[in-house]
Design an enzyme around this catalytic site. Structure first.
Site, PDB file in Angstrom:
ATOM      1  N   LYS A 190       9.900   2.170 -17.031  1.00 44.67           N
ATOM      2  CA  LYS A 190      11.328   1.852 -16.941  1.00 44.67           C
ATOM      3  C   LYS A 190      11.568   0.391 -17.329  1.00 44.67           C
ATOM      4  O   LYS A 190      12.440   0.087 -18.126  1.00 44.67           O
ATOM      5  CB  LYS A 190      11.808   2.133 -15.511  1.00 44.67           C
ATOM      6  CG  LYS A 190      13.260   1.850 -15.282  1.00 44.67           C
ATOM      7  CD  LYS A 190      13.705   2.274 -13.886  1.00 44.67           C
ATOM      8  CE  LYS A 190      15.077   1.700 -13.582  1.00 44.67           C
ATOM      9  NZ  LYS A 190      15.618   2.122 -12.304  1.00 44.67           N
ATOM     10  N   GLU A 196       0.039  -2.834 -14.976  1.00 44.40           N
ATOM     11  CA  GLU A 196      -0.923  -1.753 -15.216  1.00 44.40           C
ATOM     12  C   GLU A 196      -0.625  -1.049 -16.540  1.00 44.40           C
ATOM     13  O   GLU A 196      -1.507  -0.831 -17.374  1.00 44.40           O
ATOM     14  CB  GLU A 196      -0.855  -0.715 -14.083  1.00 44.40           C
ATOM     15  CG  GLU A 196      -1.357  -1.199 -12.741  1.00 44.40           C
ATOM     16  CD  GLU A 196      -0.255  -1.810 -11.870  1.00 44.40           C
ATOM     17  OE1 GLU A 196       0.726  -2.343 -12.422  1.00 44.40           O
ATOM     18  OE2 GLU A 196      -0.408  -1.767 -10.635  1.00 44.40           O
ATOM     19  N   GLY A 248      12.826   5.075 -10.723  1.00 46.42           N
ATOM     20  CA  GLY A 248      11.521   5.491 -11.260  1.00 46.42           C
ATOM     21  C   GLY A 248      11.044   6.811 -10.682  1.00 46.42           C
ATOM     22  O   GLY A 248      10.624   7.717 -11.413  1.00 46.42           O
ATOM     23  N   ARG A 249      11.114   6.956  -9.367  1.00 47.79           N
ATOM     24  CA  ARG A 249      10.586   8.171  -8.724  1.00 47.79           C
ATOM     25  C   ARG A 249      11.517   9.359  -8.873  1.00 47.79           C
ATOM     26  O   ARG A 249      11.233  10.440  -8.369  1.00 47.79           O
ATOM     27  CB  ARG A 249      10.274   7.879  -7.252  1.00 47.79           C
ATOM     28  CG  ARG A 249      11.406   7.269  -6.468  1.00 47.79           C
ATOM     29  CD  ARG A 249      10.905   6.635  -5.178  1.00 47.79           C
ATOM     30  NE  ARG A 249      11.958   5.939  -4.435  1.00 47.79           N
ATOM     31  CZ  ARG A 249      12.317   4.679  -4.624  1.00 47.79           C
ATOM     32  NH1 ARG A 249      11.704   3.970  -5.555  1.00 47.79           N
ATOM     33  NH2 ARG A 249      13.261   4.120  -3.908  1.00 47.79           N
ATOM     34  N   GLU A 334       8.289   5.637  -0.761  1.00 51.21           N
ATOM     35  CA  GLU A 334       8.922   4.503  -1.440  1.00 51.21           C
ATOM     36  C   GLU A 334      10.433   4.511  -1.160  1.00 51.21           C
ATOM     37  O   GLU A 334      11.068   3.459  -1.112  1.00 51.21           O
ATOM     38  CB  GLU A 334       8.642   4.553  -2.952  1.00 51.21           C
ATOM     39  CG  GLU A 334       8.863   3.234  -3.655  1.00 51.21           C
ATOM     40  CD  GLU A 334       8.224   3.161  -5.030  1.00 51.21           C
ATOM     41  OE1 GLU A 334       7.136   2.581  -5.183  1.00 51.21           O
ATOM     42  OE2 GLU A 334       8.825   3.698  -5.991  1.00 51.21           O
ATOM     43  N   HIS A 365     -10.746  23.618   4.660  1.00 50.44           N
ATOM     44  CA  HIS A 365     -12.170  23.319   4.836  1.00 50.44           C
ATOM     45  C   HIS A 365     -12.418  21.818   4.888  1.00 50.44           C
ATOM     46  O   HIS A 365     -13.555  21.367   4.704  1.00 50.44           O
ATOM     47  CB  HIS A 365     -12.968  23.979   3.702  1.00 50.44           C
ATOM     48  CG  HIS A 365     -12.793  25.466   3.710  1.00 50.44           C
ATOM     49  ND1 HIS A 365     -13.582  26.297   4.460  1.00 50.44           N
ATOM     50  CD2 HIS A 365     -11.864  26.258   3.119  1.00 50.44           C
ATOM     51  CE1 HIS A 365     -13.163  27.556   4.304  1.00 50.44           C
ATOM     52  NE2 HIS A 365     -12.121  27.551   3.500  1.00 50.44           N
ATOM     53  N   LYS A 494       2.671  -7.401  -5.869  1.00 45.67           N
ATOM     54  CA  LYS A 494       2.663  -7.652  -7.328  1.00 45.67           C
ATOM     55  C   LYS A 494       2.630  -9.156  -7.593  1.00 45.67           C
ATOM     56  O   LYS A 494       1.878  -9.641  -8.443  1.00 45.67           O
ATOM     57  CB  LYS A 494       3.936  -7.100  -7.974  1.00 45.67           C
ATOM     58  CG  LYS A 494       3.979  -5.604  -8.150  1.00 45.67           C
ATOM     59  CD  LYS A 494       5.247  -5.246  -8.957  1.00 45.67           C
ATOM     60  CE  LYS A 494       5.572  -3.779  -8.865  1.00 45.67           C
ATOM     61  NZ  LYS A 494       6.860  -3.432  -9.450  1.00 45.67           N
TER      62      LYS A 494
HETATM   63  O1  F6P Z   1       5.668   0.654  -7.616  1.00 38.25           O
HETATM   64  C1  F6P Z   1       6.883   0.138  -7.930  1.00 38.25           C
HETATM   65  C2  F6P Z   1       7.492   0.757  -9.139  1.00 38.25           C
HETATM   66  O2  F6P Z   1       8.575  -0.040  -9.512  1.00 38.25           O
HETATM   67  C3  F6P Z   1       7.924   2.208  -8.935  1.00 38.25           C
HETATM   68  O3  F6P Z   1       9.128   2.321  -8.269  1.00 38.25           O
HETATM   69  C4  F6P Z   1       7.964   2.680 -10.340  1.00 38.25           C
HETATM   70  O4  F6P Z   1       8.023   4.073 -10.414  1.00 38.25           O
HETATM   71  C5  F6P Z   1       6.672   2.080 -10.856  1.00 38.25           C
HETATM   72  O5  F6P Z   1       6.592   0.820 -10.230  1.00 38.25           O
HETATM   73  C6  F6P Z   1       6.583   1.947 -12.341  1.00 38.25           C
HETATM   74  O6  F6P Z   1       7.587   1.114 -12.856  1.00 38.25           O
HETATM   75  P1  F6P Z   1       7.922   1.090 -14.388  1.00 38.25           P
HETATM   76  O7  F6P Z   1       8.391   2.461 -14.773  1.00 38.25           O
HETATM   77  O8  F6P Z   1       8.979   0.059 -14.549  1.00 38.25           O
HETATM   78  O9  F6P Z   1       6.669   0.722 -15.129  1.00 38.25           O
END
Ligand code: F6P
Length: 529
Positions: A190, A196, A248-249, A334, A365, A494
């Protein structure tokens, strides 16, 4: 007495009541269940009686759930700390009726983007691509990864892979064996700033160039930050944008779902959206007492806030929903893992529960021992399809169904000391050893569970299931008076990771770190290769 106090009083009064006794009412099984199309939600195996249900419904009404729900669908900026509307439901508004944000209808853009995604997905499916890698994390990974796995029987496009972890193991293992000339990389973010994702995207690009692929043709991006996708060098024709009003979620319904659309095709993706839209309509029009997301939320409030059960287990008896517990972990934790109410005041009660789980029967199990005999009560949420996809293996599905139904029954019924004693006696134990052995075979029972049944895990049903949980989270958030759509709690970690990175790469010393962190850094620096 306010509704919260009344619920607590009811809980105390009935704490020792047997759930089985509630079935003296012959209508309970159907009275404490609700059906939407082919989906059936049973909450009769809980200690909620008619009075408690009425009080829970009054709590929801007093919290203004209906008005707040309508405000969400109408584009009010209910994500108050980010001053944003919450309109993921617009992404599945396939009939295109106007949805307003700040006086403008968002639907023309939504439908244009959907049309562009369909056309691109068709090209990818008809082209030479053998593999697609979605690089994203959190909401930019869990939704499509979960849905691609859930809908494997509908998968007739290129193979899909998901890379999320910054741990090099994730991308290295994924790239192993892939052909850089026939792989499409989708960078899903987003913000297009997430460390990452951007780290993995750069690694994938270098791999592609090194192995004869062409990032100009073989990279796509899904983001609200089109300027940043351009800066990264992604061909604007392969960029699918969305707006900040999609959390995002909550984003699998739009561009973030591109890998799913490529996997199952635009038609099946439409069915997925239709399923969610169907649940939206139900949520908007059904009276609270027969509103599935509302009832699911009220069961959650009862167990977490009133009974003080700190966790809930999501237990899909559906191997392909193996990732649903992880998906719901982000969606629920979240969204509702907050410490303050909307006003900024401390929440007077616990907020969202710890959500965990795994697919049945495997969990049986592993951790069901604690669920049945441990000292903590874990409300269980079972999910089960009436029909499996493996028509050639009907006995597998019959066993799966029998196991799922047996678990909720065992949790409710338990096994008394007398029954356990008879079993131990039949094994030949006598005297004091008989009692001792029997004690270990007692099941306290009276442990609550709900069961969500559906006909078949098809795209429409998956859409319904996800939307059901989204609205459940919304209703719980309204009742708890918290803001479910921001996630400030992920920021501090972060920021500190960014400031620690130079310490770890050796360009800055650890003298400003706390003694524990400095000692950990020291160990890493002395032991790394
Ligand atoms: O973990 C925080 C967060 O902002 C989530 O809400 C989101 O889904 C994820 O990181 C990834 O964010 P982005 O889509 O901006 O890379």
């Amino acid at each position: 007495m306010n509704h919260w106090d009344s619920l607590s009083a009811q809980q105390k009064t009935h704490a020792d009541r047997k759930i089985t006794a509630l079935f003296d009412d012959p209508a309970r099984a159907t009275d404490f269940a609700v059906q939407v199309g082919d989906m059936y939600f049973d909450y009769s195996k809980t200690n909620i009686d008619v009075t408690t249900r009425n009080t829970l419904l009054a709590l929801a009404r007093d919290a203004d759930v209906e008005r707040q729900r309508d405000a969400m669908f109408a584009g009010a900026h209910i994500n108050e700390t980010e001053d944003r509307a919450v309109l993921h439901t617009a992404l599945r508004n396939l009939d295109g009726g106007p949805v307003m944000d700040e006086g403008a209808d968002v639907m023309p853009d939504v439908l244009d983007t959907l049309a562009a995604m369909r056309s691109y997905a068709r090209d990818v499916r008809n082209g030479a691509f053998t593999d697609v890698i979605n690089i994203g994390i959190g909401g930019s990974d869990l939704g499509p990864a979960m849905a691609v796995q859930a809908l494997a029987p509908y998968h007739d496009g290129p193979r899909c892979h998901f890379v999320s972890n910054v741990d090099g193991a994730d991308i290295a293992d994924t790239l192993q064996g892939l052909d850089a000339k026939t792989t499409l990389v989708i960078v899903a973010s987003k913000t297009f700033t997430t460390t990452e994702t951007m780290t993995n995207a750069r690694t994938a690009r270098a791999w592609m160039i090194d192995h004869g692929g062409d990032p100009k043709q073989q990279f796509a991006a899904l983001s609200t930050a089109e300027d940043k996708t351009e800066e990264f060098g992604i061909n604007p024709l392969h960029v699918f944008g969305f707006e900040s009003w999609v959390g995002g979620r909550y984003s699998v319904w739009g561009p973030i779902g591109l890998s799913l659309m490529i996997a199952i095709g635009p038609k099946a993706f439409d069915a997925f959206l239709r399923g969610a839209q169907d649940m939206d309509t139900h949520f908007r029009v059904a009276d609270l007492h027969e509103n599935m997301p509302v009832l699911l939320a009220l069961v959650g409030i009862w167990h977490n806030q009133i009974c003080d059960y700190a966790t809930r287990a999501v237990l899909p008896y559906d191997e392909r929903l193996n990732l649903l517990p992880s998906y719901l972990q982000q969606l629920e934790m979240e969204s509702n893992g907050k410490g303050v109410q909307r006003s900024g005041a401390d929440s007077p009660r616990h907020t969202g529960p710890v959500v965990w789980g795994a697919a049945g029967t495997n969990g049986q199990h592993a951790f069901y021992q604690l669920i049945h005999q441990g000292t903590r009560v874990v409300p269980c949420e079972f999910l089960l399809a009436a029909t499996g996809h493996e028509a050639e293996l009907p006995h597998h599905h019959q066993l799966l169904v029998a196991n799922c139904l047996a678990q909720s029954k065992a949790l409710m019924q338990g096994r008394t000391f007398k029954e356990a004693r008879e079993i131990a006696a039949s094994k030949g134990f006598t005297d004091t050893e008989l009692d001792r052995q029997a004690r270990h075979r007692v099941f306290p029972g009276n442990r609550p569970s709900t069961t969500l049944l559906y006909r078949l895990l098809d795209p429409f049903t998956l859409g319904q299931i996800i939307a059901l949980y989204e609205h459940r989270v919304f209703v719980e958030g309204v009742i708890l008076d918290i803001i479910s759509f921001d996630q400030w709690g992920v920021e501090l970690g972060k920021e500190l990771a960014t400031s620690l990175a130079p310490v770890i790469d050796g360009s800055k010393d650890a003298s400003n770190e706390d003694p524990s962190t400095a000692a950990l850094v020291d160990f890493v620096l002395r032991h790394r290769a």
